[in-house]
Design a protein around this motif. Structure first.
Motif, PDB file in Angstrom:
ATOM      1  N   GLY A  18      -6.349   4.654  -9.297  1.00 38.02           N
ATOM      2  CA  GLY A  18      -7.194   3.565  -9.791  1.00 38.02           C
ATOM      3  C   GLY A  18      -8.575   3.590  -9.170  1.00 38.02           C
ATOM      4  N   LEU A  19      -8.627   3.878  -7.858  1.00 34.74           N
ATOM      5  CA  LEU A  19      -9.907   3.967  -7.171  1.00 34.74           C
ATOM      6  C   LEU A  19     -10.745   5.120  -7.723  1.00 34.74           C
ATOM      7  N   VAL A  20     -10.082   6.267  -7.948  1.00 40.47           N
ATOM      8  CA  VAL A  20     -10.788   7.415  -8.520  1.00 40.47           C
ATOM      9  C   VAL A  20     -11.335   7.064  -9.898  1.00 40.47           C
TER      10      VAL A  20
ATOM     11  N   VAL B 191     -15.249   7.193 -11.019  1.00 35.20           N
ATOM     12  CA  VAL B 191     -15.698   8.002 -12.154  1.00 35.20           C
ATOM     13  C   VAL B 191     -16.392   7.124 -13.191  1.00 35.20           C
ATOM     14  N   ALA B 192     -15.802   5.956 -13.466  1.00 36.91           N
ATOM     15  CA  ALA B 192     -16.412   5.044 -14.430  1.00 36.91           C
ATOM     16  C   ALA B 192     -17.796   4.581 -13.956  1.00 36.91           C
ATOM     17  N   PHE B 193     -17.909   4.322 -12.650  1.00 38.00           N
ATOM     18  CA  PHE B 193     -19.207   3.902 -12.103  1.00 38.00           C
ATOM     19  C   PHE B 193     -20.243   5.016 -12.245  1.00 38.00           C
TER      20      PHE B 193
ATOM     21  N   LEU C 180       0.825  -1.215   0.000  1.00 41.68           N
ATOM     22  CA  LEU C 180       0.000   0.000   0.000  1.00 41.68           C
ATOM     23  C   LEU C 180       0.853   1.255   0.000  1.00 41.68           C
ATOM     24  N   ARG C 181       1.915   1.227   0.764  1.00 41.23           N
ATOM     25  CA  ARG C 181       2.768   2.403   0.854  1.00 41.23           C
ATOM     26  C   ARG C 181       3.525   2.643  -0.456  1.00 41.23           C
ATOM     27  N   THR C 182       3.960   1.563  -1.097  1.00 42.07           N
ATOM     28  CA  THR C 182       4.730   1.698  -2.337  1.00 42.07           C
ATOM     29  C   THR C 182       3.848   2.118  -3.503  1.00 42.07           C
ATOM     30  N   HIS C 183       2.639   1.569  -3.553  1.00 39.31           N
ATOM     31  CA  HIS C 183       1.756   1.830  -4.700  1.00 39.31           C
ATOM     32  C   HIS C 183       0.530   2.643  -4.289  1.00 39.31           C
ATOM     33  N   PHE C 184       0.715   3.542  -3.315  1.00 39.69           N
ATOM     34  CA  PHE C 184      -0.434   4.289  -2.793  1.00 39.69           C
ATOM     35  C   PHE C 184      -1.094   5.125  -3.885  1.00 39.69           C
ATOM     36  N   TRP C 185      -0.303   5.921  -4.609  1.00 39.06           N
ATOM     37  CA  TRP C 185      -0.881   6.838  -5.593  1.00 39.06           C
ATOM     38  C   TRP C 185      -1.472   6.084  -6.777  1.00 39.06           C
ATOM     39  N   GLU C 186      -0.829   4.967  -7.159  1.00 34.74           N
ATOM     40  CA  GLU C 186      -1.427   4.169  -8.231  1.00 34.74           C
ATOM     41  C   GLU C 186      -2.779   3.613  -7.799  1.00 34.74           C
ATOM     42  N   GLY C 187      -2.832   3.128  -6.557  1.00 38.11           N
ATOM     43  CA  GLY C 187      -4.097   2.608  -6.051  1.00 38.11           C
ATOM     44  C   GLY C 187      -5.153   3.685  -5.907  1.00 38.11           C
TER      45      GLY C 187
END
Length: 408
Positions: A231-233, A237-239, A221-228
């Protein structure tokens, strides 16, 4: 220099309207009085008050349900007291706190003064006055009972606002609780767990599986926080975009009615809204086909709207209203049978009001039971998530304590 639009009476008693340029409202008032004009209303030109004008002179303003109820109640009271409609609207346009709403009422005043019907003036602002409002006013103008129709409108709006508050109360607690659970868990995983990982790496100890899984998850989570996060955003938005499509919105409305816990609540809300809106329109003299059109547009759920549209076509062909509604899974037998009895007895309005009152009480009871049910569930969920993280962090310490403890 600001431009002020005024309505006044001359010394001869004639109505005069126009605009005047002045640095302030007080200066504009002084100029008009110097011309021997008795000022009735004076306000800054709409284009200079920061409100967007659309085609046909339409204004868009944010108006709360409380503002609408107050406006409707006051207008009903003034008309009942014998105050002419135009004068009552001018008074309300001046005293309303919401400037955007005041601008919309002012635009309606100009239309009515020019000879337009009140309902037609309201129809120019669909973003403020919905179709049910406009059609009920039109029915009130035709029957000469505008004050009574306005009173019914206010009662309808108050009941709608009360229903919204109940739904908001049911959804607020789980939303806040879920946000707190996620926030606490993310804080522990991003800032606390990695500190313990550094300590355990220095001790060179074999970690329990639960601890190892928690450490790996925290570091990922710490390493890929911004990617995650991005991705969540993107998923959100897609939903939202999918939900705005006709197909996606219809599927979402179906899911709302079939959710395990909240589905029955949404169904009762839909039935209450349908019954109240339909009864209010019929009671106000709106023709049944027109009333069904409005009910379908204000149902708030496409599945319910489809059932109402099917019922409208049945009525248009001279058939009953209850039969197509009974074929929809949204409407329970009690509702359709009461509607059938109302059609046969000529008491459809009264039975619809009874249905609305019944489901209002059901919604209130469901909200109270959901609140009492969700609270312990959320507390237990928070305890399990946070407790698991804390336990996984301290398990190696317990193991080290057993290793280092002197043997007797």
């Amino acid at each position: 220099m600001p431009v002020f639009r005024y309505s006044a009476r001359s010394s001869g008693g004639d109505n005069v309207t126009g605009t005047v340029n002045a640095p302030s409202q007080a200066e504009a008032l002084g100029q008009l009085r110097a011309q021997n004009l008795n000022v009735i209303s004076l306000r800054e030109e709409l284009r200079r008050r920061g409100f967007a004008l659309f085609g046909g002179g339409r204004l868009r303003a944010r108006v709360s349900i409380d503002d609408m109820v107050l406006f409707t109640r006051q207008l009903s009271t003034m008309i009942s007291a014998g105050i002419p409609l135009l004068e009552a609207l001018e008074i309300l346009a001046e005293q309303v706190d919401n400037q955007g709403f005041g601008a919309v009422i002012g635009a309606c005043v100009e239309k009515v003064r020019a000879g337009s019907d009140f309902s037609a003036a309201l129809g120019d602002h669909p973003g403020v006055f919905p179709s049910i409002y406009v059609n009920m006013i039109r029915a009130g103008e035709a029957s000469g009972q505008l004050d009574e129709i306005l009173n019914r409108l206010a009662e309808y709006q108050e009941a709608t606002a009360r229903l919204r508050r109940q739904i908001r109360a049911a959804m607020t607690y789980p939303t806040i609780s879920l946000t707190m659970i996620v926030s606490i868990a993310m804080f522990l995983m991003l800032f606390i767990v990695p500190k313990f990982k550094e300590i355990y790496d220095g001790l060179d100890v074999t970690l329990p599986r639960l601890t190892q899984f928690t450490m790996d998850t925290a570091m990922s989570l710490r390493t890929h926080f911004w990617e995650g996060f991005l991705g969540l955003v993107a998923v959100v938005v897609a939903f939202i975009l999918y939900a705005r499509t006709e197909f996606g919105g219809r599927q979402l409305d179906w899911v709302k009615l079939h959710l395990p816990v909240f589905g029955p609540l949404f169904r009762k809300v839909a039935l209450s809204r349908f019954s109240r809106t339909f009864a209010t329109l019929i009671r106000s003299g709106v023709p049944i086909l027109g009333a069904l059109d409005i009910v379908a547009g204000t149902a708030g759920n496409r599945i319910v709207s489809d059932a109402v549209i099917s019922a409208r076509e049945s009525v248009r062909q001279g058939e009953s209203l209850a039969k197509p509604l009974s074929e929809s899974p949204v409407f329970p037998p009690m509702v359709t049978r009461m509607i059938a009895i109302g059609e046969r007895s000529g008491a459809l309005e009264q039975l619809l009001l009874k249905i609305s009152q019944f489901y209002d009480e059901q919604v209130q009871a469901t909200v109270e039971s959901l609140t009492s049910l969700i609270e312990p569930i959320m507390i237990a969920t928070m305890g399990v998530i946070v407790g698991t993280i804390v336990l996984s962090v301290f398990l190696p310490i317990f193991k080290l304590q057993q290793i280092l403890q002197p043997k007797h």
